[in-house]
Design a protein around this motif. Sequence first.
Motif, PDB file in Angstrom:
ATOM      1  N   VAL A 105      41.278 -77.967  65.290  1.00 34.93           N
ATOM      2  CA  VAL A 105      39.850 -78.057  64.989  1.00 34.93           C
ATOM      3  C   VAL A 105      39.089 -78.361  66.278  1.00 34.93           C
ATOM      4  O   VAL A 105      39.676 -78.722  67.305  1.00 34.93           O
ATOM      5  CB  VAL A 105      39.570 -79.143  63.935  1.00 34.93           C
ATOM      6  N   SER A 122      31.746 -74.581  60.932  1.00 42.19           N
ATOM      7  CA  SER A 122      32.848 -73.870  61.574  1.00 42.19           C
ATOM      8  C   SER A 122      32.303 -73.123  62.779  1.00 42.19           C
ATOM      9  O   SER A 122      31.091 -72.906  62.904  1.00 42.19           O
ATOM     10  CB  SER A 122      33.526 -72.904  60.598  1.00 42.19           C
ATOM     11  N   ARG A 143      35.725 -76.653  61.687  1.00 41.21           N
ATOM     12  CA  ARG A 143      36.839 -75.702  61.722  1.00 41.21           C
ATOM     13  C   ARG A 143      36.622 -74.654  62.791  1.00 41.21           C
ATOM     14  O   ARG A 143      35.484 -74.315  63.152  1.00 41.21           O
ATOM     15  CB  ARG A 143      36.997 -75.036  60.356  1.00 41.21           C
TER      16      ARG A 143
END
Length: 324
Positions: free
Chosen positions: A172, A187, A262
């Motif tokens: 991550v 993300s 993410r």
Amino acid sequence: MNMNLEQLRSFVEVARTGHFTRAAANLHLAQPSLSRQIATLEQGLGAELFHRIRGNVSLTAAGESLLPLAKRMLADAETVRHEMQELAGLKRGRVRLGATPTLCISLVAEALAAFHTAYPGIQLHLTEGGSHGLLEGLAEGALDLALITTSDEGGGESSGLERIPLLTEELVVISAAQSPLFGSRTSLTLAQLAKLPQITFHESYDVRAATMRAFGDAGLVPQIVLEGSEMDAVLRCVERGLGVAVVPAMVLADRPSLRSVRLRADGLTRTVSLAHRGDVPLGRAARAMRDLIIDTANVLSAVTPEVDGLVGRASRPTVGTEAS
């Protein structure tokens, strides 16, 4: 000269009691068996050890010389026996564990603390390094166990080594908790990450190798502001707003000063495996460490850190777990 402990034990008991019959009874032997042991010992030494007069015995000069030596040898043998019993009971011994740097502050720290609590008499030796060097250490006999990752270029198959897949972990992107670098994103793509100021690990880290390969495959050049740092330095620099970093999700536990999102990129996960030599049986202490590491990995895979309201998975791999 052939001499065994049973002969020495018989000799010492006869010398102590001054009588073959009483010595045989104390040793739970038939008197003829005891007499044969003494006779064999005397024959091997080439000297009589006892004067035998009307059922009573006394030491000869040779017997008097042998007695303190025999007592010492029996005492040493008893010491060895106790030490082996303690080792068998995991009261003494040694385990040499190797691990990659990112695992040393998460899985390894948890496992070593639990192992030391359970077996405080076992000496623990920890070697930190890249997967390739750790596999070499196993092959050379310098390590008993090694925690490695398959995302490292050095993590390929090695002859004679067995692996136990433990968990598959997501990589991550982290920033300081109050940093505006991520905006409202949950993300990032590799292209978006490449435009952010990035802190990278030392080249021995498997995480760095994995991310650099991903950038190279995508034809991207990351904006690196600090290169060659160790894990603790990377986390501290990120906390102070110097930039972002790609880290294993496992290191996020108990770090409220970090924010994580993410990374949308194929292959940026890693499988953590426990390796050992297949041609040399593990000692009992090493087997206990192996089992405890497996249990710890199961716990960590069940307790996954939050990633911006989502979950950064540290999960059991789909491959079967082999135990040796």
